[in-house]
Enzyme design. Sequence first.
Site, PDB file in Angstrom:
ATOM      1  N   TYR A 177     -15.184 -11.728  -0.027  1.00 38.03           N
ATOM      2  CA  TYR A 177     -15.908 -10.496  -0.390  1.00 38.03           C
ATOM      3  C   TYR A 177     -17.114 -10.811  -1.276  1.00 38.03           C
ATOM      4  O   TYR A 177     -18.181 -10.213  -1.132  1.00 38.03           O
ATOM      5  CB  TYR A 177     -14.966  -9.514  -1.106  1.00 38.03           C
ATOM      6  N   ARG A 226      -3.248   6.405   0.069  1.00 36.94           N
ATOM      7  CA  ARG A 226      -3.722   7.533   0.864  1.00 36.94           C
ATOM      8  C   ARG A 226      -2.746   8.157   1.843  1.00 36.94           C
ATOM      9  O   ARG A 226      -3.022   9.206   2.394  1.00 36.94           O
ATOM     10  CB  ARG A 226      -4.991   7.114   1.607  1.00 36.94           C
ATOM     11  N   ASP A 271      -6.794  -3.046  -7.657  1.00 31.29           N
ATOM     12  CA  ASP A 271      -7.396  -3.594  -6.440  1.00 31.29           C
ATOM     13  C   ASP A 271      -7.769  -5.052  -6.652  1.00 31.29           C
ATOM     14  O   ASP A 271      -8.021  -5.479  -7.784  1.00 31.29           O
ATOM     15  CB  ASP A 271      -8.635  -2.800  -6.036  1.00 31.29           C
ATOM     16  N   ARG A 284      -6.665  11.632  -6.536  1.00 22.63           N
ATOM     17  CA  ARG A 284      -7.899  10.886  -6.280  1.00 22.63           C
ATOM     18  C   ARG A 284      -9.148  11.747  -6.495  1.00 22.63           C
ATOM     19  O   ARG A 284     -10.188  11.258  -6.940  1.00 22.63           O
ATOM     20  CB  ARG A 284      -7.833  10.350  -4.843  1.00 22.63           C
ATOM     21  N   ARG A 335       0.814  -1.224   0.000  1.00 23.09           N
ATOM     22  CA  ARG A 335       0.000   0.000   0.000  1.00 23.09           C
ATOM     23  C   ARG A 335       0.846   1.272   0.000  1.00 23.09           C
ATOM     24  O   ARG A 335       0.449   2.288   0.567  1.00 23.09           O
ATOM     25  CB  ARG A 335      -0.967   0.034   1.183  1.00 23.09           C
TER      26      ARG A 335
HETATM   27  O1  CP3 Z   1      -0.018   0.423  -3.106  1.00 26.34           O
HETATM   28  C1  CP3 Z   1      -0.436  -0.722  -3.324  1.00 26.34           C
HETATM   29  O2  CP3 Z   1      -0.243  -1.667  -2.535  1.00 26.34           O
HETATM   30  C2  CP3 Z   1      -1.116  -1.013  -4.658  1.00 26.34           C
HETATM   31  C3  CP3 Z   1      -2.526  -0.900  -4.716  1.00 26.34           C
HETATM   32  C4  CP3 Z   1      -3.457  -1.786  -3.877  1.00 26.34           C
HETATM   33  C5  CP3 Z   1      -4.730  -1.304  -3.449  1.00 26.34           C
HETATM   34  N1  CP3 Z   1      -5.400  -2.356  -2.900  1.00 26.34           N
HETATM   35  C6  CP3 Z   1      -5.206   0.071  -3.627  1.00 26.34           C
HETATM   36  C7  CP3 Z   1      -6.348   0.563  -2.803  1.00 26.34           C
HETATM   37  C8  CP3 Z   1      -3.364  -3.128  -3.486  1.00 26.34           C
HETATM   38  C9  CP3 Z   1      -2.196  -4.104  -3.613  1.00 26.34           C
HETATM   39  C10 CP3 Z   1      -4.616  -3.479  -2.874  1.00 26.34           C
HETATM   40  C11 CP3 Z   1      -4.924  -4.836  -2.385  1.00 26.34           C
HETATM   41  C12 CP3 Z   1      -6.165  -5.044  -1.625  1.00 26.34           C
HETATM   42  N2  CP3 Z   1      -7.393  -4.484  -1.827  1.00 26.34           N
HETATM   43  C13 CP3 Z   1      -6.295  -6.013  -0.605  1.00 26.34           C
HETATM   44  C14 CP3 Z   1      -5.207  -6.968  -0.161  1.00 26.34           C
HETATM   45  C15 CP3 Z   1      -4.178  -6.343   0.694  1.00 26.34           C
HETATM   46  C16 CP3 Z   1      -4.634  -5.974   2.064  1.00 26.34           C
HETATM   47  O3  CP3 Z   1      -4.498  -4.781   2.384  1.00 26.34           O
HETATM   48  O4  CP3 Z   1      -5.082  -6.854   2.805  1.00 26.34           O
HETATM   49  C17 CP3 Z   1      -7.627  -5.947  -0.128  1.00 26.34           C
HETATM   50  C18 CP3 Z   1      -8.217  -6.782   0.997  1.00 26.34           C
HETATM   51  C19 CP3 Z   1      -8.314  -4.990  -0.920  1.00 26.34           C
HETATM   52  C20 CP3 Z   1      -9.752  -4.620  -0.867  1.00 26.34           C
HETATM   53  C21 CP3 Z   1      -9.926  -3.202  -0.514  1.00 26.34           C
HETATM   54  N3  CP3 Z   1      -9.637  -2.146  -1.349  1.00 26.34           N
HETATM   55  C22 CP3 Z   1     -10.414  -2.674   0.694  1.00 26.34           C
HETATM   56  C23 CP3 Z   1     -10.825  -3.510   1.896  1.00 26.34           C
HETATM   57  C24 CP3 Z   1     -10.424  -1.281   0.564  1.00 26.34           C
HETATM   58  C25 CP3 Z   1     -10.982  -0.243   1.522  1.00 26.34           C
HETATM   59  C26 CP3 Z   1     -10.240  -0.112   2.769  1.00 26.34           C
HETATM   60  C27 CP3 Z   1      -8.832   0.345   2.559  1.00 26.34           C
HETATM   61  O5  CP3 Z   1      -7.920  -0.295   3.094  1.00 26.34           O
HETATM   62  O6  CP3 Z   1      -8.624   1.393   1.906  1.00 26.34           O
HETATM   63  C28 CP3 Z   1      -9.873  -0.953  -0.704  1.00 26.34           C
HETATM   64  C29 CP3 Z   1      -9.678   0.391  -1.285  1.00 26.34           C
HETATM   65  C30 CP3 Z   1      -8.328   0.727  -1.771  1.00 26.34           C
HETATM   66  N4  CP3 Z   1      -7.487  -0.102  -2.453  1.00 26.34           N
HETATM   67  C31 CP3 Z   1      -7.723   2.005  -1.664  1.00 26.34           C
HETATM   68  C32 CP3 Z   1      -6.478   1.908  -2.309  1.00 26.34           C
HETATM   69  C33 CP3 Z   1      -5.468   3.012  -2.514  1.00 26.34           C
HETATM   70  C34 CP3 Z   1      -8.356   3.245  -1.018  1.00 26.34           C
HETATM   71  C35 CP3 Z   1      -9.379   3.802  -1.961  1.00 26.34           C
HETATM   72  C36 CP3 Z   1      -9.424   5.310  -2.007  1.00 26.34           C
HETATM   73  O7  CP3 Z   1      -8.413   5.943  -2.319  1.00 26.34           O
HETATM   74  O8  CP3 Z   1     -10.502   5.827  -1.757  1.00 26.34           O
END
Ligand code: CP3
Length: 343
Positions: free
Chosen positions: A152, A31, A77, A40, A27
Amino acid sequence: MSEGSKPRLLRALAGETLDRPPVWFMRQAGRSLPEYRELRTRAADFIAFCHNPEMAAEATLQPMRRFPLDAAIVFADILLIPRALGQEVWFETGEGPRLGELPPLESLADQIEASTGRLSDIGETLSRVRAELEPDRALIGFAGAPWTVATYMIEGRGSDRSGARTYAYQHPEELDRLLDILVESTARYLVMQARSGAQVLKLFESWAEGLAEDVFERIVIRPHIAIIEKVRAAGIDTPFIGFPRGAGALVETYAAKVPVQAVALDTQASAALGRKIQAGGKTIQGALDNLLLRAGGPALDARVDALIEQWNGGPYIFNLGHGVLPDTPIEHIERTIRRVTGR
Ligand code: CP3
């Protein structure tokens, strides 16, 4: 490629023990960076952002400009696959993902072939990033692992996974069928990512915790092996990192059975467990607590040193045990990278 320009991450994944480990953060794109938050605001919603190669490439590169990281991870994602298979997916601001009702398995299966084409934007993002990234920095592609994505799809949102585990016990045949559909679509998606420029492929099994050994074998180990075999059968030799987060003692079984090049460890992994996996011929990645990265201070420095001391005697990739928290101070990220790299 000369040894001088071969990305440090790829050398670690090939089993080399290095003078200092490569470093990147789960990540890292997102953010915690003000430039990400600005970008964003220009996308209608998060999914549209992920499907916009120009914006997604920019988000992937933002942390690379700011920090001397050894690898970029494509901005995307794990929930893009269910959407590509025809299940509705959206993100509620401040709350996280929401999914529509699970479509009939037959209709998901009918969409497997088309799903890869619907994900071609992510291939375009990867090609753009690879064209801009320096040759000594690696590009990582990824997908959610089938069980995590299935949780999910079944529950319709992030949860404690009890609904998905109950489904696994009450509807074993349906769950296996759903996992098979995800294995096939995920393997095709990863092949496309490798052909588009991904030099490493990571499987995020974020919800591997709480599973009994037989269930872990069936819903984590078996699908991971199947995906890697399918990717190899397509002629792709890109290294894999597997991340069975929360698997506890079963990580050892995972490392022994799944043909990944590296196992990403979570915060709980002991020094001895990591060294055992290295001794078994695999690279390890991890496992700094994301809360400690956020907290900072002398405890952070001490833990960074301890991780390097305990694991850099073998092939090791410095990273967190889970993703960077949004309110992590940028100075803590900078300080940690400096401590690992000397830069
Ligand atoms: O920087 C990175 O790692 C690359 C991008 C990336 C995102 N999601 C961007 C994202 C990666 C590798 C993921 C993987 C992901 N997504 C996982 C597995 C890794 C982990 O953290 O366990 C999971 C479970 C998700 C599903 C997901 N996506 C959730 C639960 C959420 C909301 C809660 C949260 O943690 O933000 C997201 C949204 C998300 N994915 C954001 C980003 C940058 C935030 C969205 C925004 O900017 O509004």
